[in-house]
Design an enzyme around this catalytic site. Structure first.
Site, PDB file in Angstrom:
ATOM      1  N   SER A 198       4.010   1.137   9.947  1.00 25.20           N
ATOM      2  CA  SER A 198       4.965   1.313   8.846  1.00 25.20           C
ATOM      3  C   SER A 198       5.919   2.470   9.106  1.00 25.20           C
ATOM      4  CB  SER A 198       4.232   1.476   7.516  1.00 25.20           C
ATOM      5  OG  SER A 198       3.623   0.242   7.179  1.00 25.20           O
ATOM      6  N   HIS A 217      -7.388   1.547  11.941  1.00 31.98           N
ATOM      7  CA  HIS A 217      -7.340   2.928  12.432  1.00 31.98           C
ATOM      8  C   HIS A 217      -8.693   3.358  12.982  1.00 31.98           C
ATOM      9  CE1 HIS A 217      -3.272   3.741  11.196  1.00 31.98           C
ATOM     10  NE2 HIS A 217      -3.530   3.259   9.996  1.00 31.98           N
ATOM     11  N   CYS A 255       2.990  -0.454   4.388  1.00 25.38           N
ATOM     12  CA  CYS A 255       1.706   0.202   4.198  1.00 25.38           C
ATOM     13  C   CYS A 255       1.993   1.673   4.424  1.00 25.38           C
ATOM     14  CB  CYS A 255       0.743  -0.340   5.235  1.00 25.38           C
ATOM     15  SG  CYS A 255      -0.934  -0.313   4.698  1.00 25.38           S
ATOM     16  N   ARG A 260      -0.316  -5.028  10.762  1.00 23.49           N
ATOM     17  CA  ARG A 260       1.060  -4.656  10.413  1.00 23.49           C
ATOM     18  C   ARG A 260       1.921  -4.298  11.609  1.00 23.49           C
ATOM     19  NH1 ARG A 260      -2.268  -4.114   6.553  1.00 23.49           N
ATOM     20  NH2 ARG A 260      -1.637  -4.948   4.544  1.00 23.49           N
ATOM     21  N   CYS A 311      -5.641  -1.764   5.733  1.00 30.80           N
ATOM     22  CA  CYS A 311      -5.870  -2.038   7.168  1.00 30.80           C
ATOM     23  C   CYS A 311      -7.197  -1.393   7.563  1.00 30.80           C
ATOM     24  CB  CYS A 311      -4.773  -1.454   8.031  1.00 30.80           C
ATOM     25  SG  CYS A 311      -3.279  -0.938   7.206  1.00 30.80           S
ATOM     26  N   GLU A 349       0.872  -1.167   0.000  1.00 29.85           N
ATOM     27  CA  GLU A 349       0.000   0.000   0.000  1.00 29.85           C
ATOM     28  C   GLU A 349       0.906   1.213   0.000  1.00 29.85           C
ATOM     29  OE1 GLU A 349      -2.405   3.110   0.306  1.00 29.85           O
ATOM     30  OE2 GLU A 349      -0.804   2.822   1.731  1.00 29.85           O
ATOM     31  N   CYS A 399      -0.314   5.595   5.533  1.00 27.78           N
ATOM     32  CA  CYS A 399      -0.527   6.080   6.899  1.00 27.78           C
ATOM     33  C   CYS A 399       0.790   6.243   7.643  1.00 27.78           C
ATOM     34  CB  CYS A 399      -1.470   5.167   7.654  1.00 27.78           C
ATOM     35  SG  CYS A 399      -1.062   3.436   7.571  1.00 27.78           S
ATOM     36  N   CYS A 441      -5.810   4.299   5.512  1.00 26.94           N
ATOM     37  CA  CYS A 441      -5.473   3.078   4.809  1.00 26.94           C
ATOM     38  C   CYS A 441      -6.682   2.189   4.581  1.00 26.94           C
ATOM     39  CB  CYS A 441      -4.418   2.301   5.581  1.00 26.94           C
ATOM     40  SG  CYS A 441      -3.920   0.848   4.665  1.00 26.94           S
TER      41      CYS A 441
END
Lengths: 314, 548
Positions: free
Chosen positions: B483, B68, B527, B460, B64, B14, B530, B61
């Site tokens: 990330s 969030h 990812c 993640r 995911c 992502e 974000c 994102c």
């Protein structure tokens, strides 16, 4: 019709009966608002195009939710969509190649299929500082868009970001983000939603392949088959609205009774989309069915115009 | 100095990521990870209704998609001081469990497998032998010679048509691919099966969460899907769960072990040193005690020294990132602003939109491997059992976990453990409903001011959201995401970020086709959308960070 016979044999090997397949086609045809006489035509589009139409799918400022939504396509299945029906020449989230090899694929496809490819754009384009806030392989989103979009047979903006700018364009829009049409000064087909229902993308593409043209659009570039009515007009809770039966707190008795969510801030009356009829994930549910107000995600600038989400719109 | 190569874009992730590596003697000797986009969602959040925050940050994102949303909800709930009802806690865990299943299956097959599986080589496979292999190593209900012939024919049609689509220009034929043709064909068939399974299994999200991606059925105080707590909906959920978990047990885990057995050398490549997990999946109101995925930190690979992780020990560095200033600060006290203009990419200076989070000054890997190591170090039974049995099956030592192979294996193993536990959570929900507790959303009132924090562990890795409320509006909002931890750049002391550290020592047979680099980068499941943050420019007040 030897080809047709072979096609159904192939399907059956995969465990899909002819009946199931026609059901898929029926769902797509119905979503597009076409009469049932089009079902065989839709089936033909899915069956065995001689050359799969090439698609270049660009990612700019976005969350990849629209790609993920497309990955959930069940009518047709996503593997059929990306492997049997379309030729996905470039799509960063799922393509095998990376780096130079990916760049080569993009340039080769844009050259080979010039004027013939469908360009799908996901994400908004940064314009502040000449687009410096978003880059791929050293080029700004703006530069990439200017190379790829004008040479497409059709450009389809998937999601509210590429259609209208989306969340990064919400006030104060730190990167100067814009939708593709705005950033390039062109007209695009827009399939907004955050993310949109994949059936609306499929419907648009099938319309193009079947009839050789894009579907009828409203003045915001949205296909009328999907965005022709408000959520409110098709809402199964509409009678509660008419009867003055409203939810005023989550978890309340009224919520358990499935009353109207207008007083909780539902933006259904101001939002054009087919959520109540198409529903999501194999028709499993949609926000109002799950007791949550509509947030108006297929309308331009909804992050500013529809907020606060949990208050009645003034 | 060795040869420098740049891989940009890194695909099958992502977001927009660029990796630069210096190669000498056939190995990576230095590496730089650069995030290539800035959006500004935390800036956008300021002044808005705190109840709207979860829906905004969810759009960080779409991969995911639930995480969030959940984390932000917890931060706001902490700020307003509300405890959610038991039904809501269980439903949220079930949705989170389904997210782990969907995310990890899709990562393994769609985003990572092509680093190990040569799709074109599958054309050389004998379908009959492939069927035999499949029957030996998996319990996949799909199979048989005709089935694999069909898949092979599909690839052939593809290759012959000259329209290779998604598979165009992959590193096919690279000597770095080690699977025999039959294993390549089997895995390619499962790549296709996984595409359908992931679409099917997110129906679990739709049942209690309205839709996927971007679920829309949580509210501050609980959940809104009150009308879905019915026997038929619960049965529907169980039915889909069963299909998903059958795929995990019968296909995903066997594929993982089979593929790993051909890449055992990757048990010594791509490791990092420090591991952090905030933990998640609360089994009661008590946190962190009741977390199914425990909270902890492991420094210098010392499993015995596992300790409780404390958020106060986090700092974020911007010395090498595209923000003004260079002082490392605790997230609460940040004061920086994004570079205004076209930022210059300079590996000796600033080179990323991502900041560099550190725990006690050290870079930490977060994600499945960190979680599995922490759970293993604590001796948590479910985890210990699957880890030990997998190591035994592969005949590799515990130290092999500190690697690209270990990271990829940990992701699969935690999917198995979490998925297995979900059935019990459904039963707990049924028992609770039977007892007459139908509460789904607790009452609360918005305070004039307040602060809240939500610490979570998502697909993640470790995720934290912080919100400060003033005059019933968001004054400041901050999130530190997986990330950023894993793919962030160097800090002011020049210490490398985890992916940069992991890449060093990675063999690269052909710098023009650096598939080995992708292997390690993808093992972190990057990812990026974000992962890019900016701290508030105007003050040094608590909770003053913002993101993109």
């Amino acid at each position: 019709m030897k080809e047709e016979k072979e096609f159904y044999e192939r399907l059956e090997k995969k465990g899909i009966s002819r009946r199931d397949f026609m059901k898929y086609c029926g769902v797509v045809t119905a979503t597009m608002g076409l009469s049932s006489s089009f079902i065989p035509g839709v089936a033909e589009v899915f069956a065995s195009p001689k050359q799969r139409p090439p698609v270049i799918w660009l990612h700019f400022a976005e969350c990849t939710g629209c790609s993920e939504a497309t990955l959930r396509s069940m009518y047709p299945w996503i593997d059929e969509l990306v492997l049997d029906i379309l030729d996905i020449a470039y799509h960063e989230t799922i393509m095998a190649a990376s780096g130079h090899q990916a760049e080569d694929v993009l340039h080769a496809a844009a050259k080979k299929y010039k004027g013939k490819y469908i360009c799908v754009v996901e994400g908004a384009i940064a314009t502040k500082y000449n687009g410096a806030y978003g880059k791929i392989a050293g080029r700004t989103f703006l530069e990439v868009a200017k190379e790829i979009v004008p040479n497409a047979a059709a450009t389809i903006c998937i999601g509210s970001c590429s259609s209208f700018g989306g969340i990064q364009a919400a006030k104060p829009n730190p990167g100067g983000y814009k939708g593709v049409g705005d950033a390039l000064g062109i007209k695009t087909v827009n399939i907004p939603g955050c993310p949109p229902n994949p059936i609306n993308l499929v419907g648009t593409i099938v319309n193009y392949l079947l009839l050789g043209k894009l579907p009828a659009l409203d003045d915001l570039g949205r296909p009328l088959f999907a965005y022709g009515k408000t959520i409110h007009d098709s809402c199964p809770r509409r009678s509660h609205y008419e009867n003055g039966e409203f939810v005023t707190a989550f978890g309340s008795e009224e919520a358990k009774m499935g009353y109207c969510l207008y007083e909780m801030g539902c933006k259904g009356p101001d939002t054009y989309n087919n959520c109540p009829t198409a529903k999501y994930n194999d028709g499993t549910s949609w926000p109002v069915e799950a007791g949550h107000p509509c947030i108006g995600c297929s309308e331009p600038n909804f992050w500013d115009t529809m907020t606060p989400f949990f208050q009645e719109k003034k | 100095m060795g040869k420098r190569i740049i891989v940009d874009p890194i695909t099958r992730i992502e977001g927009h990521l660029k990796i630069e590596a210096e190669i000498s003697g056939g190995k990576v000797v230095n590496a730089w990870s650069s995030a290539q986009m800035f959006r500004g969602i935390e800036i956008i959040l300021q002044g808005r209704d705190p109840r709207d925050a979860p829906l905004f940050v969810q759009r960080s994102c779409g991969v995911c998609t639930y995480t969030h949303y959940l984390s932000s909800m917890r931060a706001v709930e902490d700020a307003v001081g509300v405890t959610i009802p038991k039904n809501a806690r269980i439903i949220r865990n079930l949705l989170h469990g389904a997210q782990f299943q969907q995310d990890h299956i899709t990562h393994f097959y769609q985003l990572h497998a092509l680093d190990f599986v040569d799709v074109v080589d599958a054309l050389k496979a004998d379908p009959k032998k492939t069927a035999a292999l499949s029957e030996t190593v998996t319990n996949d209900p799909h199979g048989g010679t005709a089935y694999f012939k069909e898949v092979q024919q599909k690839i052939k049609t593809f290759v012959d048509s000259g329209q290779l689509g998604l598979f165009s220009n992959g590193y096919w034929g690279s000597p770095a691919y080690k699977l025999p043709p039959e294993a390549n064909l089997m895995a390619t068939a499962h790549y296709l099966e996984a595409l359908r399974i992931q679409a099917k299994l997110v129906r679990m999200h739709a049942i209690f969460g309205a839709k996927n991606p971007h679920l829309q059925a949580l509210a501050v105080g609980g959940i809104t899907s009150v009308k879905d707590l019915t026997p038929d909906r619960i049965a529907e959920f169980l039915y889909v769960w069963k299909q998903a978990q059958a795929f995990v047990r019968n296909v995903y885990i066997p594929d993982l072990v089979t593929i790993a057995s051909f890449y055992k050398d990757w048990g010594a490549i791509g490791g990092t040193s420090n591991f952090l997990a905030w933990g998640d999946l609360p089994m009661s109101d008590k946190e962190p005690e009741s977390l199914f995925l425990p909270r902890g930190v492991i420094m210098k690979r010392d499993l015995k020294g596992v300790k409780m992780a404390e958020p106060e020990k986090v700092t974020e560095h911007i010395d090498r990132s595209w923000y003004e200033g260079n002082k490392a600060r605790h997230p609460y006290n940040g004061e920086t602003k994004p570079y205004q203009g076209d930022p210059k990419y300079d590996t000796n200076g600033r080179y990323s939109w991502s900041k560099a989070p550190r725990y006690e000054g050290e870079a930490c890997e977060v994600g499945p491997l960190a979680r599995v190591l922490v759970a293993y170090a604590y001796g948590k039974k479910d985890f210990k059992a699957v880890v030990d049995s997998t190591l035994k099956k592969l005949n590799i030592p515990v130290t092999a976990l500190f690697s690209t192979l270990g990271r990829t294996a940990a992701r699969g193993l935690e999917t198995l453990v979490i998925g297995n536990a979900m059935e019990g959570w459904v039963m707990e929900l049924v028992d609770n409903l039977k007892s007459g507790d139908t509460a789904t959303c607790a009452k609360w009132t918005m305070p004039k001011s307040g602060k809240g924090c939500g610490l979570n562990d998502v697909a993640r890795g470790a995720l934290g959201h912080w919100v400060e409320i003033e005059d019933k509006k968001i004054k400041n909002y901050q999130y530190v995401v997986p990330s950023t931890w894993n793919l962030g750049p160097r800090c002011e002391k020049g210490k490398l970020g985890p992916v940069e550290e992991a890449l060093i020592g990675t063999p690269v047979a052909d710098p023009k086709r650096p598939i080995e680099i992708l292997r390690t980068v993808h093992s972190f499941d990057p990812c990026i959308a974000c992962g890019v943050h900016v701290i508030d420019p105007d003050s040094n007040q608590v909770y003053k960070i913002r993101v993109v």
